[in-house]
Design an enzyme around this catalytic site. Structure first.
Site, PDB file in Angstrom:
ATOM      1  CG  HIS A  63      38.339  60.923  48.110  1.00 23.20           C
ATOM      2  ND1 HIS A  63      38.906  62.177  48.042  1.00 23.20           N
ATOM      3  CD2 HIS A  63      38.035  60.723  49.417  1.00 23.20           C
ATOM      4  CE1 HIS A  63      38.967  62.703  49.262  1.00 23.20           C
ATOM      5  NE2 HIS A  63      38.430  61.848  50.116  1.00 23.20           N
ATOM      6  CG  HIS A 235      36.619  62.718  57.762  1.00 22.40           C
ATOM      7  ND1 HIS A 235      37.357  63.661  58.412  1.00 22.40           N
ATOM      8  CD2 HIS A 235      37.065  62.709  56.480  1.00 22.40           C
ATOM      9  CE1 HIS A 235      38.220  64.201  57.576  1.00 22.40           C
ATOM     10  NE2 HIS A 235      38.062  63.641  56.387  1.00 22.40           N
ATOM     11  CG  ASP A 308      37.037  59.811  53.712  1.00 19.75           C
ATOM     12  OD1 ASP A 308      37.394  60.230  52.582  1.00 19.75           O
ATOM     13  OD2 ASP A 308      37.782  59.856  54.706  1.00 19.75           O
ATOM     14  CG  HIS A 312      44.409  54.343  48.225  1.00 21.51           C
ATOM     15  ND1 HIS A 312      44.963  55.498  47.709  1.00 21.51           N
ATOM     16  CD2 HIS A 312      43.842  54.697  49.402  1.00 21.51           C
ATOM     17  CE1 HIS A 312      44.753  56.499  48.554  1.00 21.51           C
ATOM     18  NE2 HIS A 312      44.060  56.054  49.587  1.00 21.51           N
TER      19      HIS A 312
HETATM   20 ZN   LIG Z   1      39.404  63.990  54.898  1.00 22.25          ZN
END
Ligand SMILES: [Zn+2]
Length: 438
Positions: A63, A235, A308, A312
């Site tokens: 991400h 995942h 993953d 944040h």
């Molecule tokens: Zn996910």
């Protein structure tokens, strides 16, 4: 010819895939030779005796948060973190703001990746418009865009409607695309805060049951077989999920799967601390699940490790458990966690690590310039690792814009010393290199 076209680097004494020491000559963007006593004429010589040389790592699940959440991460900071972790290519997930559900947004992310120069960025397209699960996104237009999207995912959300999932599988079959599913039955996980089990019962936190993951995986491998298309399971977190994937593969179906580093190491017992750094989706499971995941990665049932990486900002994580965002950063620690859980335990050798962290994720994403053998004529996408290194994880030094790592203060083995992207060093002696624009 510019200087970068002709520049030579000689890696002296590298243990290619952990084997006997070799010299590796990089010339321009490619590996020019692999051998012993290679001529260093005109080359920059780097003594890497004892270090492990791997093909540049490839992440199927990152991400990068741009566009829309640049306070968490940008393409530039995320690709710098990737380079520090030994990655030369990452797949950028689609749950950005706006969502990467059009050719325009995936091209924007792809261009930002090219401008960063630290790591190739392959955008993942959303399966449905706005990740809403109702209407298929412009899959063909994203495929035909400059970004050449092959992997589609609503990750963060599950494509829970079986008809939409079937249509998506049918659509991407025509161009050899793949649907990467975040397997989470939404009704079974309403209010979920952690793994459903003994610990959740004792803490009184809402449970995320294993069956919510396993039921979607079972449905999707059957759908993929019915359509004759490719499905990739994101995942995996439970022993039961492993059994379903193993069964699907035994049938010869086109099913692949990934596991995160944190699901190979951490368990739901850590949630007793109420530290939201351990809050992640899917949640940390039990010791038995961790052991099943390790065995499945070792025997190839699980194809690859995917980070993953979910950055944040401080204010979204440093709050009470119920209000905290889900996710952990992972790019800069992935290889160390894999060494700790898989190599130092004897489950996988370095050839196996190269397979699970470069070769197979490249193949699933249909990348052609990554996951290649380390041999003359191949693109010089390479990672060097000092496997004897032992050090305590200190997020203050992270290249990522975010600090939400579950490993702070933990001693982990292994340190990436150099990363090369098409012959250009992106990391030198463990530090980011000033990188020329491509
Ligand atoms: Zn996910």
């Amino acid at each position: 010819m510019t200087m970068s076209d002709t520049h030579k680097t000689l890696l002296r004494g590298a243990k290619v895939l952990g084997g006997e020491p070799r010299d590796v000559l990089i010339e321009g963007e490619r590996v020019a030779a692999v051998g012993t006593g290679l001529d260093a004429d005109g080359a920059t010589v780097i003594d890497v005796a004892g270090q492990i040389l791997l093909p540049g790592l490839v992440d199927l699940h990152t991400h990068l948060r741009e566009p829309g959440r640049e306070d968490s991460e940008t393409v530039l900071t995320g690709t710098r973190a990737a380079a520090v972790g030994g990655f030369t290519a990452v797949h950028a997930m689609a749950n950005t703001f706006p969502v990467a559900d059009t050719a325009g947004v995936v091209e924007q992310v792809w261009r930002l990746g090219r401008e960063s120069g630290y790591c190739d960025v392959q955008p993942v397209g959303a399966v449905t418009v706005g990740l809403e699960g109702k209407k298929l996104a412009e899959l063909g237009a994203m495929r035909d865009s400059a970004a050449g999207v092959r992997v589609f995912s609503d990750d963060g959300k599950c494509v829970d409607d079986a008809v939409i999932m079937r249509r998506a599988l049918e659509y991407v079959k025509a161009f050899d695309g793949v649907i990467a599913q975040h397997a989470q039955e939404p009704r079974l996980t309403e209010g979920a805060q952690m793994n459903e089990g003994i610990v959740s019962a004792e803490l009184g936190l809402g449970g995320w049951p294993a069956v919510a993951e396993e039921s979607i995986i079972a449905r999707d491998v059957l759908l993929a077989a019915h359509v004759g298309s490719r499905v990739h399971i994101c995942h995996l977190s439970t022993a039961g999920s492993v059994e379903i994937v193993r069964w699907a593969k035994s049938k010869g179906w086109n099913v692949t799967a990934e596991v995160t580093p944190h699901h190979l190491l951490l368990t739901d017992e850590l949630v007793r601390s109420y530290d939201p750094v351990y809050k992640v989706n899917p949640p940390l499971r039990t010791e038995a699940d961790v052991m099943a995941l390790r065995e499945a990665l070792a025997d190839g049932t699980i194809d690859c490790v995917a980070t993953d990486h979910a950055p944040h900002p401080h204010e979204d994580k440093d709050c009470e458990w119920g209000a905290a965002a889900m996710g952990m950063v992972g790019l800069e620690t992935a290889l160390s966690v894999v060494q700790h859980t898989m190599v130092d335990t004897g489950l996988l050798d370095w050839t196996g690590v190269a397979d699970r962290m470069s070769v197979r994720p490249s193949a699933i994403g249909r990348l052609t310039g990554h996951g290649r053998p380390i041999a003359a004529g191949e693109p010089a996408n390479l990672t060097l690792l000092d496997s004897a290194y032992r050090g305590v994880v200190n997020p203050a030094g992270f290249a990522s814009r975010s600090r939400n790592t579950p490993y702070e203060g933990l001693e982990l083995p292994g340190s990436v010393t150099h990363t090369f992207l098409r012959g250009r060093p992106t990391v030198v002696d463990g530090k980011l290199a000033p990188t020329p624009q491509p």
